[in-house]
Design a protein around this motif. Structure first.
Motif, PDB file in Angstrom:
ATOM      1  N   VAL A 237       0.831  -1.202   0.000  1.00 17.48           N
ATOM      2  CA  VAL A 237       0.000   0.000   0.000  1.00 17.48           C
ATOM      3  C   VAL A 237       0.868   1.256   0.000  1.00 17.48           C
ATOM      4  CG1 VAL A 237      -0.219   0.125   2.529  1.00 17.48           C
ATOM      5  CG2 VAL A 237      -2.037   1.064   1.077  1.00 17.48           C
ATOM      6  N   LEU A 238       2.063   1.178   0.570  1.00 19.55           N
ATOM      7  CA  LEU A 238       2.963   2.342   0.585  1.00 19.55           C
ATOM      8  C   LEU A 238       3.502   2.667  -0.807  1.00 19.55           C
ATOM      9  CD1 LEU A 238       5.022   1.636   3.842  1.00 19.55           C
ATOM     10  CD2 LEU A 238       3.049   3.142   3.563  1.00 19.55           C
ATOM     11  N   ALA A 239       3.408   1.713  -1.740  1.00 15.24           N
ATOM     12  CA  ALA A 239       3.850   1.973  -3.114  1.00 15.24           C
ATOM     13  C   ALA A 239       2.998   3.058  -3.761  1.00 15.24           C
ATOM     14  CB  ALA A 239       3.783   0.696  -3.946  1.00 15.24           C
ATOM     15  N   ALA A 240       1.766   3.218  -3.255  1.00 12.77           N
ATOM     16  CA  ALA A 240       0.900   4.280  -3.789  1.00 12.77           C
ATOM     17  C   ALA A 240       1.506   5.659  -3.533  1.00 12.77           C
ATOM     18  CB  ALA A 240      -0.487   4.190  -3.159  1.00 12.77           C
ATOM     19  N   GLY A 241       2.303   5.773  -2.467  1.00 13.04           N
ATOM     20  CA  GLY A 241       2.927   7.055  -2.147  1.00 13.04           C
ATOM     21  C   GLY A 241       4.400   7.127  -2.479  1.00 13.04           C
ATOM     22  N   LEU A 242       4.990   6.035  -2.993  1.00 14.95           N
ATOM     23  CA  LEU A 242       6.424   6.025  -3.307  1.00 14.95           C
ATOM     24  C   LEU A 242       6.813   7.082  -4.338  1.00 14.95           C
ATOM     25  CD1 LEU A 242       9.292   4.870  -3.127  1.00 14.95           C
ATOM     26  CD2 LEU A 242       8.583   3.070  -4.757  1.00 14.95           C
ATOM     27  N   PRO A 243       6.107   7.209  -5.468  1.00 13.51           N
ATOM     28  CA  PRO A 243       6.485   8.253  -6.436  1.00 13.51           C
ATOM     29  C   PRO A 243       6.417   9.658  -5.833  1.00 13.51           C
ATOM     30  CG  PRO A 243       5.041   6.651  -7.473  1.00 13.51           C
ATOM     31  CD  PRO A 243       5.023   6.356  -6.007  1.00 13.51           C
ATOM     32  N   PHE A 244       5.386   9.917  -5.012  1.00 10.64           N
ATOM     33  CA  PHE A 244       5.276  11.240  -4.374  1.00 10.64           C
ATOM     34  C   PHE A 244       6.424  11.460  -3.387  1.00 10.64           C
ATOM     35  CE2 PHE A 244       3.749  13.977  -0.909  1.00 10.64           C
ATOM     36  CZ  PHE A 244       3.483  15.139  -1.636  1.00 10.64           C
ATOM     37  N   GLY A 245       6.749  10.417  -2.610  1.00 11.57           N
ATOM     38  CA  GLY A 245       7.859  10.526  -1.657  1.00 11.57           C
ATOM     39  C   GLY A 245       9.187  10.766  -2.344  1.00 11.57           C
ATOM     40  N   TRP A 246       9.394  10.082  -3.469  1.00  9.93           N
ATOM     41  CA  TRP A 246      10.628  10.275  -4.252  1.00  9.93           C
ATOM     42  C   TRP A 246      10.722  11.706  -4.772  1.00  9.93           C
ATOM     43  CZ3 TRP A 246      10.177  11.391  -9.544  1.00  9.93           C
ATOM     44  CH2 TRP A 246      11.384  11.468 -10.241  1.00  9.93           C
ATOM     45  N   TRP A 247       9.609  12.226  -5.319  1.00  8.40           N
ATOM     46  CA  TRP A 247       9.588  13.594  -5.864  1.00  8.40           C
ATOM     47  C   TRP A 247       9.754  14.628  -4.752  1.00  8.40           C
ATOM     48  CZ3 TRP A 247       5.832  17.405  -4.934  1.00  8.40           C
ATOM     49  CH2 TRP A 247       5.944  18.553  -5.734  1.00  8.40           C
ATOM     50  N   LEU A 248       9.080  14.424  -3.618  1.00  9.43           N
ATOM     51  CA  LEU A 248       9.166  15.359  -2.507  1.00  9.43           C
ATOM     52  C   LEU A 248      10.593  15.438  -1.963  1.00  9.43           C
ATOM     53  CD1 LEU A 248       7.485  17.258  -0.700  1.00  9.43           C
ATOM     54  CD2 LEU A 248       7.133  15.310   0.848  1.00  9.43           C
ATOM     55  N   TYR A 249      11.273  14.308  -1.921  1.00  9.40           N
ATOM     56  CA  TYR A 249      12.666  14.288  -1.462  1.00  9.40           C
ATOM     57  C   TYR A 249      13.548  15.106  -2.410  1.00  9.40           C
ATOM     58  CZ  TYR A 249      16.902  12.302   0.693  1.00  9.40           C
ATOM     59  OH  TYR A 249      18.093  12.130   1.345  1.00  9.40           O
ATOM     60  N   LYS A 250      13.242  15.050  -3.706  1.00  6.07           N
ATOM     61  CA  LYS A 250      13.985  15.869  -4.678  1.00  6.07           C
ATOM     62  C   LYS A 250      13.704  17.357  -4.464  1.00  6.07           C
ATOM     63  CE  LYS A 250      14.397  14.491  -9.015  1.00  6.07           C
ATOM     64  NZ  LYS A 250      15.795  14.092  -9.163  1.00  6.07           N
ATOM     65  N   VAL A 251      12.460  17.684  -4.131  1.00  4.57           N
ATOM     66  CA  VAL A 251      12.104  19.091  -3.859  1.00  4.57           C
ATOM     67  C   VAL A 251      12.846  19.580  -2.624  1.00  4.57           C
ATOM     68  CG1 VAL A 251      10.223  20.634  -3.165  1.00  4.57           C
ATOM     69  CG2 VAL A 251       9.840  18.944  -4.974  1.00  4.57           C
ATOM     70  N   ILE A 252      12.875  18.752  -1.570  1.00  6.96           N
ATOM     71  CA  ILE A 252      13.568  19.124  -0.331  1.00  6.96           C
ATOM     72  C   ILE A 252      15.057  19.352  -0.583  1.00  6.96           C
ATOM     73  CG2 ILE A 252      14.269  18.253   1.953  1.00  6.96           C
ATOM     74  CD1 ILE A 252      11.506  16.809   2.026  1.00  6.96           C
ATOM     75  N   ARG A 253      15.640  18.536  -1.446  1.00  3.27           N
ATOM     76  CA  ARG A 253      17.068  18.672  -1.777  1.00  3.27           C
ATOM     77  C   ARG A 253      17.312  19.751  -2.836  1.00  3.27           C
ATOM     78  NH1 ARG A 253      18.735  14.660  -4.444  1.00  3.27           N
ATOM     79  NH2 ARG A 253      16.819  13.430  -4.640  1.00  3.27           N
ATOM     80  N   LYS A 254      16.214  20.367  -3.308  1.00  2.00           N
ATOM     81  CA  LYS A 254      16.277  21.444  -4.296  1.00  2.00           C
ATOM     82  C   LYS A 254      16.897  21.002  -5.622  1.00  2.00           C
ATOM     83  CE  LYS A 254      16.437  25.048  -0.769  1.00  2.00           C
ATOM     84  NZ  LYS A 254      17.158  26.207  -0.216  1.00  2.00           N
ATOM     85  N   THR A 255      16.624  19.753  -5.989  1.00  2.00           N
ATOM     86  CA  THR A 255      17.061  19.270  -7.304  1.00  2.00           C
ATOM     87  C   THR A 255      15.917  19.321  -8.314  1.00  2.00           C
ATOM     88  OG1 THR A 255      16.603  16.979  -6.647  1.00  2.00           O
ATOM     89  CG2 THR A 255      18.848  17.762  -6.349  1.00  2.00           C
ATOM     90  N   THR A 256      14.743  19.697  -7.845  1.00  2.00           N
ATOM     91  CA  THR A 256      13.614  19.935  -8.748  1.00  2.00           C
ATOM     92  C   THR A 256      12.743  21.024  -8.131  1.00  2.00           C
ATOM     93  OG1 THR A 256      11.903  18.861 -10.098  1.00  2.00           O
ATOM     94  CG2 THR A 256      11.971  18.260  -7.772  1.00  2.00           C
ATOM     95  N   VAL A 257      11.872  21.600  -8.939  1.00  4.94           N
ATOM     96  CA  VAL A 257      11.037  22.725  -8.502  1.00  4.94           C
ATOM     97  C   VAL A 257       9.658  22.219  -8.076  1.00  4.94           C
ATOM     98  CG1 VAL A 257      10.032  24.933  -9.198  1.00  4.94           C
ATOM     99  CG2 VAL A 257      12.253  24.237 -10.104  1.00  4.94           C
ATOM    100  N   PHE A 258       9.150  22.780  -6.988  1.00  5.28           N
ATOM    101  CA  PHE A 258       7.810  22.417  -6.517  1.00  5.28           C
ATOM    102  C   PHE A 258       6.760  22.994  -7.469  1.00  5.28           C
ATOM    103  CE2 PHE A 258       3.877  23.117  -4.289  1.00  5.28           C
ATOM    104  CZ  PHE A 258       3.695  21.941  -3.567  1.00  5.28           C
ATOM    105  N   LYS A 259       5.859  22.117  -7.932  1.00  2.00           N
ATOM    106  CA  LYS A 259       4.744  22.548  -8.780  1.00  2.00           C
ATOM    107  C   LYS A 259       3.487  21.813  -8.333  1.00  2.00           C
ATOM    108  CE  LYS A 259       7.602  23.392 -12.897  1.00  2.00           C
ATOM    109  NZ  LYS A 259       7.877  22.976 -14.292  1.00  2.00           N
ATOM    110  N   TRP A 260       2.389  22.549  -8.190  1.00  2.00           N
ATOM    111  CA  TRP A 260       1.142  21.942  -7.731  1.00  2.00           C
ATOM    112  C   TRP A 260       0.611  20.905  -8.717  1.00  2.00           C
ATOM    113  CZ3 TRP A 260      -0.481  21.620  -3.078  1.00  2.00           C
ATOM    114  CH2 TRP A 260      -0.170  22.616  -2.135  1.00  2.00           C
ATOM    115  N   ARG A 261       0.860  21.118  -9.996  1.00  2.00           N
ATOM    116  CA  ARG A 261       0.379  20.144 -10.991  1.00  2.00           C
ATOM    117  C   ARG A 261       1.069  18.794 -10.810  1.00  2.00           C
ATOM    118  NH1 ARG A 261       3.001  21.998 -16.826  1.00  2.00           N
ATOM    119  NH2 ARG A 261       5.206  21.690 -16.254  1.00  2.00           N
TER     120      ARG A 261
END
Length: 484
Positions: A237-261
């Protein structure tokens, strides 16, 4: 002349060993051979879980499935009552629809019954003979085993840049592993599809990790895969949030930009899939959850340890002890909680989903009052989870050789990454965190059930982490020596 031939042969071997496409073709060939043999020599394997998936598949395609508190072949209500999740039954229906021959041959059904030592209920036989080709399921699942081998090869090659590691790892972990081609791929279970979806999700995550700019459609695809994986086997069930967790970690590390879309693309598909199934169960059965199996799984922490007296409810204890004394199928107390479900429906005057909810409450009370038993069950489940899965009969001598390597592949990677997280890339850290969280969720919720079976779908990911961790440390060691 002999020397010339040896030189030519050595040159060809070196060319093959350096060519990823040729090696991949060789992996496909070598992984196909045992599966072709198994297709002709073995028949599909049916267990109670198989019949419960088949029951839901029939409901989803519109068959008239009568209510029955306990289908003796399925160890669950015949009309499902929210017991199973939908992706694997949908997968079965697609196979049945596309199968050139409708129904399973009588000789195969007879061999299945002889092999398992039981007679299939006439109600199930009607569908199996007329509409459900189990041999087609076996063939497709052998194909998924081959696809999983290919995906693991590509992941190992991309992450290690080492052709030998990719070649050997893909064959040892999946391609030539008897647990796969002689075991799980034969069974009408979710595991083979689960691993294929998991490796596909990891491959897509890795590809996206390499891009400077994240494409929106890729995020939609990733989150859809995560949602499907969660509804294939709720263990993930945690796999449902794995892509979001991966992306959020990139945002926190400032390797990608936060976008609501991006947030919408990553959260909406799993919310629709999981939320839709929860609403379906709520409207249909009055159970607002993913699966009614949860209450039974939690209770098994105590029945598996033969600690029925840990439950507070007198009616529950009486029902379990009475059923255990007369149940011919209860070879131990582990699954008595499932077999006694009809008794609990009658004694508590509740529906099956309501019984599951009440068992959740009773299990939580037992956990609070007897935390020592619960902790012992979790420790026991964790040890079982982390041990290599035993090979099927006929492959036992090989298992003696495989055991130490299989144990190393299962535990070394996660252990090293947890001990030295900063030595590894953020991508490896993310996968390790997901692995640990999934293992903990599994042993806490379902550790009393079958932790060995639950570990099957995690084996390729844990092996992947071990290979990456060991190689990363080795390369770091070599670089350190050069600087000296």
């Amino acid at each position: 002349m002999t020397i010339v031939k040896q030189q030519i042969g050595g040159s060809l071997i070196r060319q093959v060993a350096r060519n990823p496409k040729i090696l991949l073709a060789l992996v496909i060939l070598l992984a196909s051979l045992p599966r072709i043999y198994a297709t002709f020599r073995r028949v599909p394997n049916l267990t109670p879980d198989s019949f419960s998936y088949l029951n839901l598949a029939r409901i989803l395609r519109g068959e008239q499935v009568p209510h029955l508190d306990m289908d003796q072949d399925a160890w669950a209500p015949r009309d499902d009552q929210g017991f199973r999740t939908p992706v694997y039954p949908f997968f079965l229906n697609i196979i049945f629809f596309l199968s050139p021959k409708k129904g399973t041959e009588e000789t195969i059904l007879q061999r299945i019954q002889q092999h398992k030592g039981f007679k299939i209920d006439t109600w199930h036989l009607k569908f199996l003979r007329e509409k459900e080709n189990l041999k087609s399921v076996q063939i497709v699942q052998h194909s998924l085993g081959l696809l999983s081998t290919i995906l693991l090869f590509r992941l190992l090659l991309s992450l290690t840049s080492n052709l030998f590691i990719a070649f050997a790892g893909a064959l040892l972990v999946i391609g030539w592993n008897p647990t796969w081609f002689w075991g799980y791929e034969l069974s009408v279970w979710t595991e083979t599809l689960t691993v294929t979806l998991l490796l596909t999700l990891l491959w897509e995550l890795y590809k996206l990790e390499q891009f400077q700019e994240i494409r929106l459609r890729s995020l939609w695809w990733l989150s859809l895969l995560g949602g499907l994986l969660a509804l294939t086997r709720p263990q993930f069930v945690l796999a449902a949030g794995l892509p979001f967790g991966w992306w959020l970690y990139k945002v926190i590390r400032k390797t990608t930009v936060f976008k609501w879309r991006n947030v919408v693309a990553l959260l909406l598909p799993p919310l629709i899939l999981l939320g839709g199934w929860v609403v379906r169960n709520g409207v249909r059965y009055g159970f607002w959850g993913i699966s009614t199996v949860t209450g039974f799984n939690l209770s098994m922490h105590f029945t598996a340890m033969n600690k029925i007296d840990a439950f507070e409810d007198i009616t529950l204890k009486q029902a379990l002890n009475e059923h255990l004394s007369k149940c011919s199928k209860c070879v131990n107390s582990r699954f008595v909680i499932i077999h006694a479900a009809p008794d609990l429906v009658t004694k508590w005057k509740l529906s099956f989903p309501a019984v599951s909810k009440r068992l959740e409450r009773e299990a939580f009370k037992a956990i609070i009052n007897h935390a020592d038993i619960f902790i012992k069950s979790i420790v026991k489940a964790t040890i079982t989870f982390l041990k290599p899965l035993p090979f099927p009969a006929g492959f036992k001598p090989i298992f003696i050789i495989w055991f130490p390597l299989g144990l190393l592949l299962k535990i070394a990677g996660v252990a090293l990454i947890l001990l030295m997280p900063r030595k590894f890339s953020p991508f490896i850290q993310t996968l390790a965190a997901f692995s640990v969280a999934t293992i903990l969720l599994t042993v806490i919720v379902a550790g009393g059930a079958e932790p060995d079976r639950y570990s099957f779908a995690m084996e390729p990911l844990l092996a992947l982490l071990t290979v990456m961790a060991v190689q990363s440390l080795y390369l770091g060691f070599l670089e350190g020596r050069k600087k000296k």
